[in-house]
Write a protein that holds these residues in place. Structure first.
Motif, mmCIF file in Angstrom:
data_model
loop_
_atom_site.group_PDB
_atom_site.id
_atom_site.type_symbol
_atom_site.label_atom_id
_atom_site.label_comp_id
_atom_site.label_asym_id
_atom_site.label_seq_id
_atom_site.Cartn_x
_atom_site.Cartn_y
_atom_site.Cartn_z
ATOM 1 N N ALA A 133 -6.750 14.637 -1.349
ATOM 2 C CA ALA A 133 -8.209 14.172 -1.485
ATOM 3 C C ALA A 133 -7.684 12.607 -1.939
ATOM 4 C CB ALA A 133 -9.006 14.605 -2.419
ATOM 5 N N ILE A 134 -7.088 12.346 -2.848
ATOM 6 C CA ILE A 134 -6.705 11.043 -3.360
ATOM 7 C C ILE A 134 -5.902 10.320 -2.552
ATOM 8 C CG2 ILE A 134 -5.419 9.904 -5.372
ATOM 9 C CD1 ILE A 134 -6.153 11.968 -7.174
ATOM 10 N N PHE A 160 -5.681 10.558 0.720
ATOM 11 C CA PHE A 160 -6.630 10.467 1.872
ATOM 12 C C PHE A 160 -7.561 9.327 1.800
ATOM 13 C CE2 PHE A 160 -10.234 10.861 4.626
ATOM 14 C CZ PHE A 160 -9.656 11.006 5.874
ATOM 15 N N THR A 161 -8.174 9.281 0.443
ATOM 16 C CA THR A 161 -9.290 8.376 -0.028
ATOM 17 C C THR A 161 -8.429 6.889 0.014
ATOM 18 O OG1 THR A 161 -10.437 10.072 -1.094
ATOM 19 C CG2 THR A 161 -10.877 7.686 -1.552
ATOM 20 N N TYR A 162 -7.375 7.044 -0.817
ATOM 21 C CA TYR A 162 -6.654 5.683 -0.815
ATOM 22 C C TYR A 162 -6.170 5.168 0.369
ATOM 23 C CZ TYR A 162 -3.635 1.990 -1.981
ATOM 24 O OH TYR A 162 -2.964 0.691 -2.240
ATOM 25 N N GLN A 163 -5.862 6.074 1.436
ATOM 26 C CA GLN A 163 -5.241 5.324 2.515
ATOM 27 C C GLN A 163 -6.472 4.861 3.558
ATOM 28 O OE1 GLN A 163 -2.275 4.832 3.591
ATOM 29 N NE2 GLN A 163 -2.574 4.427 5.714
ATOM 30 N N LYS A 164 -7.570 5.517 3.425
ATOM 31 C CA LYS A 164 -8.573 5.205 4.105
ATOM 32 C C LYS A 164 -9.080 3.686 3.902
ATOM 33 C CE LYS A 164 -11.693 6.560 6.810
ATOM 34 N NZ LYS A 164 -11.718 6.876 8.553
ATOM 35 N N PHE A 165 -9.141 3.581 2.414
ATOM 36 C CA PHE A 165 -9.708 2.062 1.877
ATOM 37 C C PHE A 165 -8.678 1.156 1.968
ATOM 38 C CE2 PHE A 165 -12.654 4.927 -0.803
ATOM 39 C CZ PHE A 165 -13.822 4.380 -0.066
ATOM 40 N N SER A 166 -7.443 1.552 1.920
ATOM 41 C CA SER A 166 -6.367 0.331 2.106
ATOM 42 C C SER A 166 -6.145 0.009 3.381
ATOM 43 C CB SER A 166 -4.817 1.131 1.663
ATOM 44 O OG SER A 166 -4.315 1.976 2.300
ATOM 45 N N LYS A 209 -8.581 -1.197 5.341
ATOM 46 C CA LYS A 209 -9.247 -2.389 5.247
ATOM 47 C C LYS A 209 -8.768 -3.563 4.980
ATOM 48 C CE LYS A 209 -13.415 0.738 4.695
ATOM 49 N NZ LYS A 209 -14.507 1.089 3.930
ATOM 50 N N HIS A 253 0.797 -1.288 0.165
ATOM 51 C CA HIS A 253 0.183 0.013 0.071
ATOM 52 C C HIS A 253 0.706 1.438 0.010
ATOM 53 C CE1 HIS A 253 -3.934 -2.088 0.093
ATOM 54 N NE2 HIS A 253 -3.742 -2.564 1.284
#
Length: 160
Positions: free
Chosen positions: A144-145, A147-153, A155, A83
């Motif tokens: 934004a990209i 943060f969004t990637y880190q949030k979903f990764s 999981k 990640h």
């Protein structure tokens, strides 16, 4: 190479690597992949060294094959490093400047132009407000990209 091809009269055979859209994009991507491969390998190697040998021994005692150990032990425990590599690749890919500027300058036309070369072109033409606005939008998009990637990764990661 150009001089040699011209001297023997084969200039028609010389490819236009940076003069057309698709070859230019291919060359830029190849150069960027070559530049970032070392970082990715070092991060993956560090991730592999952190995995405790106990997990592999337990999997071998349970009768897991090499493929099953790789799929069930190595990949899940290596996901944080994977990640990080993906996130760094996204960030560096979006903010690439030097390779594009040196190889094509954003051309042919505007086919290889990136946010960074666009910001430079606007700034060098004394359009400071447009340059600043593009830079602000680019920074917000990058955050934004990421943060969004880190949030979903998060999981898909497991803890040691």
């Amino acid at each position: 190479m150009h001089r040699f091809v011209t001297q023997i009269g084969l200039e028609a055979w010389e490819p236009e690597w940076l003069g057309r859209r698709l070859p230019a994009l291919f060359v830029i991507n190849l150069a960027e992949i070559w530049r970032s491969t070392g970082y990715a390998v070092v991060i993956l190697l560090a991730g592999l060294q952190v995995i405790p040998k106990d997990y592999y021994e337990a999997a071998m005692i349970d009768g897991a094959s090499a493929w099953q150990r790789f799929k069930s032990v190595t990949i899940p425990l290596l996901m944080p490093a994977i990640h990080i590599n993906i996130l760094l690749s996204i960030i560096y890919g979006l903010r690439v400047f030097d390779i594009v500027y040196i190889l094509t300058g954003g051309g042919p036309g505007h086919d290889t132009e990136t946010f960074s070369t666009l910001i430079l072109n606007e700034f060098s033409q004394d359009r400071y407000a447009q340059s600043t606005a593009i830079n602000l939008v680019f920074c917000l998009l990058l955050v934004a990209i990421a943060f969004t990637y880190q949030k979903f990764s998060q999981k898909t990661e497991v803890e040691l």
